[in-house]
Motif scaffolding. Structure first.
Motif, short mmCIF file in Angstrom:
data_model
loop_
_atom_site.label_atom_id
_atom_site.label_comp_id
_atom_site.label_asym_id
_atom_site.label_seq_id
_atom_site.Cartn_x
_atom_site.Cartn_y
_atom_site.Cartn_z
N VAL A 116 0.80 -1.08 -0.25
CA VAL A 116 -0.01 0.00 0.18
C VAL A 116 0.97 1.71 -0.18
CG1 VAL A 116 -1.94 1.10 1.50
CG2 VAL A 116 -1.31 -1.18 1.37
N ALA A 117 0.77 2.26 -1.22
CA ALA A 117 1.11 3.29 -1.37
C ALA A 117 0.31 4.48 -1.38
CB ALA A 117 2.67 3.47 -2.26
N GLU A 118 0.64 5.53 -0.66
CA GLU A 118 0.46 6.57 -0.31
C GLU A 118 0.55 7.25 -2.12
OE1 GLU A 118 1.71 10.26 2.21
OE2 GLU A 118 1.93 8.03 3.04
N GLY A 119 -0.95 8.49 -1.82
CA GLY A 119 -0.61 9.03 -3.57
C GLY A 119 1.64 9.46 -3.50
N ALA A 120 1.72 10.53 -2.46
CA ALA A 120 3.18 11.03 -2.71
C ALA A 120 4.02 9.85 -2.67
CB ALA A 120 3.26 11.70 -1.38
N GLY A 121 3.77 8.62 -2.10
CA GLY A 121 4.56 7.46 -1.35
C GLY A 121 5.07 7.10 -3.18
N ALA A 122 3.63 7.42 -4.15
CA ALA A 122 3.84 5.93 -5.34
C ALA A 122 4.22 7.21 -6.43
CB ALA A 122 2.26 6.00 -5.31
N ALA A 123 4.38 8.49 -5.87
CA ALA A 123 4.89 9.50 -6.86
C ALA A 123 6.49 8.47 -7.82
CB ALA A 123 4.93 10.66 -6.78
N ALA A 124 6.90 8.71 -7.51
CA ALA A 124 8.01 7.70 -7.90
C ALA A 124 7.27 6.93 -9.24
CB ALA A 124 9.37 7.92 -7.03
N LEU A 125 7.26 5.82 -9.02
CA LEU A 125 6.97 5.15 -9.89
C LEU A 125 5.74 6.31 -11.14
CD1 LEU A 125 6.56 2.75 -10.55
CD2 LEU A 125 4.46 2.15 -9.67
N ALA A 126 5.62 6.70 -10.47
CA ALA A 126 4.44 7.41 -11.69
C ALA A 126 5.46 8.29 -12.46
CB ALA A 126 3.96 8.79 -11.17
N ALA A 127 6.16 9.12 -12.15
CA ALA A 127 7.23 9.22 -12.88
C ALA A 127 7.90 8.47 -13.88
CB ALA A 127 8.65 10.22 -12.55
N LEU A 128 7.75 6.94 -14.07
CA LEU A 128 8.54 6.38 -14.74
C LEU A 128 7.30 5.60 -15.71
CD1 LEU A 128 11.28 5.83 -12.92
CD2 LEU A 128 10.03 3.35 -13.66
N LEU A 129 6.22 5.98 -15.41
CA LEU A 129 5.13 6.03 -15.63
C LEU A 129 4.60 6.29 -16.69
CD1 LEU A 129 2.58 3.76 -13.31
CD2 LEU A 129 3.68 3.16 -15.28
N GLU A 130 4.86 7.42 -16.61
CA GLU A 130 4.73 8.92 -17.84
C GLU A 130 5.83 9.42 -18.12
OE1 GLU A 130 2.27 13.20 -17.18
OE2 GLU A 130 1.74 11.83 -15.51
N TYR A 131 6.67 8.78 -17.65
CA TYR A 131 7.93 9.35 -18.96
C TYR A 131 9.04 7.24 -19.36
CZ TYR A 131 6.54 14.33 -17.57
OH TYR A 131 5.83 15.40 -16.70
N PRO A 132 8.83 6.68 -19.51
CA PRO A 132 9.22 6.10 -19.81
C PRO A 132 10.63 5.88 -20.11
CG PRO A 132 7.19 5.73 -20.54
CD PRO A 132 7.35 6.86 -20.28
N GLU A 133 10.63 6.90 -21.24
CA GLU A 133 11.57 7.43 -22.77
C GLU A 133 12.90 7.30 -21.61
OE1 GLU A 133 9.33 10.79 -22.03
OE2 GLU A 133 8.93 8.68 -22.37
#
Length: 404
Positions: free
Chosen positions: A276-293
């Motif tokens: 379980v991650a809160e929103g802030a805790g998942a933000a780093a993974l979100a960056a990989l999902l949004e900027y995979p290149e």
């Protein structure tokens, strides 16, 4: 003027020795599934497994252990949206230091409750972290309390930097790090540690699109933040000056991610890593999902910085994820209002592998004829492809059906 050497690798190593045994040395594990999903080799640092479910314990304890006997007797005060509050309250209680915590109104209930559990006096004041901070500083002056800032303090930053030491020890050949950015304490500490050990490593930050204060400041833009965000832990308008001086030297880029992508990251961590991650805790993974290149083919370390998410919010995020992936869909079926029509459509949905969650008849509004009825189905499917297959099979059988 902020000193360029406000925090050093030696300060972080000293903090690691100071807090050893009182905070968890959390696991760092490669995620093969997230690696396939993002195109990078992803290593997760599970800071959500700290006792208060956040990395904030590291900096808070390092600061509290530095206080003199007189300062401990007078007590401390902190402002926080939740994780720093819990960290200060918990370790202050352990060290028998009186603590007052000022939290913004609207802070997640789970964070308010968990802070109170540790025995601190909790005051809800202000509509933002900035307003809560102003009240905290006034109270500190009035009651002669020691102000424990969540990020604008070298001792706090040094404590947070111990995450970087552990990451580099666990995976010495990391090529990149991606770190959530609020006030900047975590990323500046991690960057100082990681670059001190391996100057070639590249460090990236991740901010929510609604609160991109560090990104704006780094790019010479006016700081304009505000609005609803699932990542309240990094919803900070006033990025720290110490952190800014470190980030501007050591961080490659701060990436701004959409709220929807942060929600996707929360769902991915729960469904894939069962964490379980809160929103802030998942933000780093979100960056990989949004900027995979940016990260394709690289060994990338990510701290899951916190896991204190409100149960109701988590439930909503999971349901929204099902809708977004077309695993939960609403169908509007128009059929003759005669006996057996509903059973026929329900049978076709079942035969196609769909699970009916809800059914609602509509005989008055929107129907083309008094002899027809609209039935709304909420159905669960395996994925988007399964949903499309189910729709085709219904239409091929002469059923008039639309999604909405």
């Amino acid at each position: 003027m902020v000193s360029l050497d406000a925090v050093s690798l030696q300060d972080i190593r000293a903090a690691a020795e100071r807090i050893a045994g009182a905070v968890e040395q959390t696991p760092c594990i490669e995620s093969r599934t997230l690696s396939r999903l993002t195109g990078a080799r992803v290593f997760l640092k599970f800071e959500n497994l700290q006792f208060t479910a956040s990395f904030k314990e590291r900096g808070a304890l390092n600061k509290l252990l530095s206080l003199s006997a007189d300062e401990r007797r007078r007590g401390v005060i902190a402002m926080s949206a939740g994780n720093h509050a819990q960290a200060v309250a918990y370790h202050a209680a352990r060290l028998a230091i009186p603590a007052v915590i000022i939290m913004p109104r609207g802070s997640p209930n789970t964070k308010v409750k968990n802070t109170q559990v540790h025995g601190a006096e909790v005051v809800l004041e202000g509509d933002s972290l900035h307003e809560a901070g102003r009240h905290a500083m006034q109270r500190a002056k009035r009651d002669n309390l020691v102000f424990v800032h969540p990020y604008e303090d070298p001792l706090i930053i040094a404590g947070q930097g111990t995450v970087g030491l552990e990451l580099m020890a666990a995976v010495p050949d990391l090529e990149m790090l991606v770190v959530p950015v609020g006030g900047g304490g975590l990323i500046s500490g991690i960057a100082t540690a990681a670059k001190g050990i391996n100057p070639a490593i590249r460090v990236f930050g991740a901010e929510s699109k609604t609160y991109p204060s560090m990104y704006q400041r780094l790019n010479g833009l006016p700081v304009e933040c505000g609005g609803d965000t699932i990542a309240e832990g990094i919803a900070v308008k006033d990025a720290g000056d110490i952190a800014f001086s470190i980030i501007s030297r050591l961080v490659e880029e701060v990436l701004v991610v959409k709220e929807e992508t942060i929600e996707r990251a929360v769902v991915a961590l729960l469904e894939i890593e069962k964490t379980v991650a809160e929103g802030a805790g998942a933000a780093a993974l979100a960056a990989l999902l949004e900027y995979p290149e940016r990260f394709a083919g690289k060994r990338v370390g990510l701290p899951i910085s916190g896991g204190n998410i409100d149960s109701r919010v988590l439930a909503s995020v999971l349901m929204r994820g099902l809708v977004r992936d077309a695993r939960l869909v609403r169908l509007r079926v128009t059929m003759p209002d005669i006996s057996g029509s509903l059973a026929r459509v329900a049978g076709l949905i079942a035969a196609g592998g769909g699970n009916i969650v809800e059914v609602q008849h509509q005989r008055v509004f929107g129907t083309a004829s008094v002899k027809s009825t609209e039935i709304e189905f909420l159905i669960e499917t395996r994925d988007r492809g399964h949903t499309e297959q189910l729709l085709r099979s219904l239409r091929d059988d002469g059923i008039k059906v639309d999604t909405y």
